[in-house]
Write an enzyme that holds these catalytic residues in place. Structure first.
Site, PDB file in Angstrom:
ATOM      1  CG  LEU A  35     -67.235 -78.544  42.049  1.00  0.00           C
ATOM      2  CD1 LEU A  35     -68.150 -78.975  40.915  1.00  0.00           C
ATOM      3  CD2 LEU A  35     -67.637 -79.238  43.338  1.00  0.00           C
ATOM      4  CE  LYS A  79     -71.146 -81.169  44.906  1.00  0.00           C
ATOM      5  NZ  LYS A  79     -69.793 -81.513  45.368  1.00  0.00           N
TER       6      LYS A  79
END
Ligand code: PLP
Length: 285
Positions: free
Chosen positions: A207, A149
């Site tokens: 993600l 991230k």
């Protein structure tokens, strides 16, 4: 009331909150972040967000700036000072400040920490969820480690802007095989006509969303069938429903993808139910 940010050890009014021009986050996007939902003044799923943060830092070899408990205390203080009951808290950690050079600083520098929080419009989110959102597709053009991230979000920024310009709310990245990877700021899901809930596996190409992993628990509890597999735009065309998940959107129904409606073009029962049930399974602290 002026908003308050935490910046490298100090709580300051947002207008005075600034970082060094040689912060590597500013110059190289050399940093990571997390976003948590705040609901009823409490933080949703913080342990999982902090665990992912630790992983992101580890992947980029950025030292943890402090113990998780200290970070948690700062996050709470920012929420308190900004009097947020419904909204988000944003946490960013960069490698720190050093003379500009692509390689890591040779003498270690302290990672830089910024925390901000803001209210969200609850009624607007609920309105979007009641009507469903439109999504546009865009070619996948991101690097091969979007599981980290990182604050390096330029393709996501451009994809989201393309969505806005076409009257849509989110953009889905689609790879060369026609497979949907994920949204510009969300994970992508479909529900098949026989009720299976499908999302792609969390490898390096998406993600691993915290909302996504909590939703796995919701699906299990509701005895809905989960299929973790890649799905294509053809699968979307044949799907009964679609939705996206993220800490800010929770479960957001998708009723249009590009020029086609999803299912009957209305918010479906599975997405609606998952949204309603989500917070029963989330962790509040
Ligand atoms: N994928 C991307 C690219 C994101 O930016 C986000 C959240 O911002 C997500 C997925 C969803 O992750 P989470 O559920 O942890 O918010």
């Amino acid at each position: 009331m002026s908003r308050i940010a935490y910046v490298n050890g100090r709580y300051v009014p947002l207008r005075d909150a600034s970082v060094n021009v040689e912060d590597r986050g500013y110059q190289f996007a050399d940093g990571v972040y997390e976003v948590c939902e705040i609901r009823d003044g409490r933080i949703v799923d913080m342990p999982r967000h902090l665990a992912r943060l630790k992983r992101s830092l580890g992947e980029l070899r950025i030292a943890a700036p402090m113990a998780p408990a200290a970070l948690e205390a700062i996050i709470r203080e920012v929420i308190r000072r900004n009097r947020i009951t419904y909204g988000i808290v944003y946490l960013q950690i960069t490698r720190g400040v050093a003379r500009r050079d692509h390689a890591f600083p040779t003498t270690p520098v302290k990672p830089a920490v910024v925390v901000t929080a803001r209210s969200l419009n609850f009624a607007r989110s609920e309105d979007n969820a009641a009507n469903g959102i439109a999504v546009v597709t865009t070619p996948e053009n991101r690097w091969a480690r979007v599981d980290i991230k990182s604050v390096s979000l330029l393709p996501n920024v451009l994809a989201k802007q393309a969505a806005r310009e076409r009257g849509a709310y989110e953009a889905w990245f689609v790879d060369r095989d026609g497979v949907v990877t994920e949204g510009a700021s969300s994970n992508a899901w479909i529900v098949t006509r026989d009720g299976r809930v499908v999302t792609r596996p969390a490898d390096h190409s998406i993600l691993s969303g915290i909302t996504r992993t909590v939703l796995f628990n919701v699906l299990e509890a509701l005895q809905l069938k989960l299929e973790e597999r890649p799905f294509t735009l053809d699968d979307v065309r044949n799907a009964a429903e679609a939705f996206v998940t993220s800490a800010t959107q929770i479960v957001m129904p998708v009723v249009r993808v590009d020029d086609g409606q999803v299912g009957d073009g209305k918010v479906g029962p599975v997405a609606r139910r998952l949204r309603e049930e989500f917070h029963r399974f989330a962790h509040f602290s």
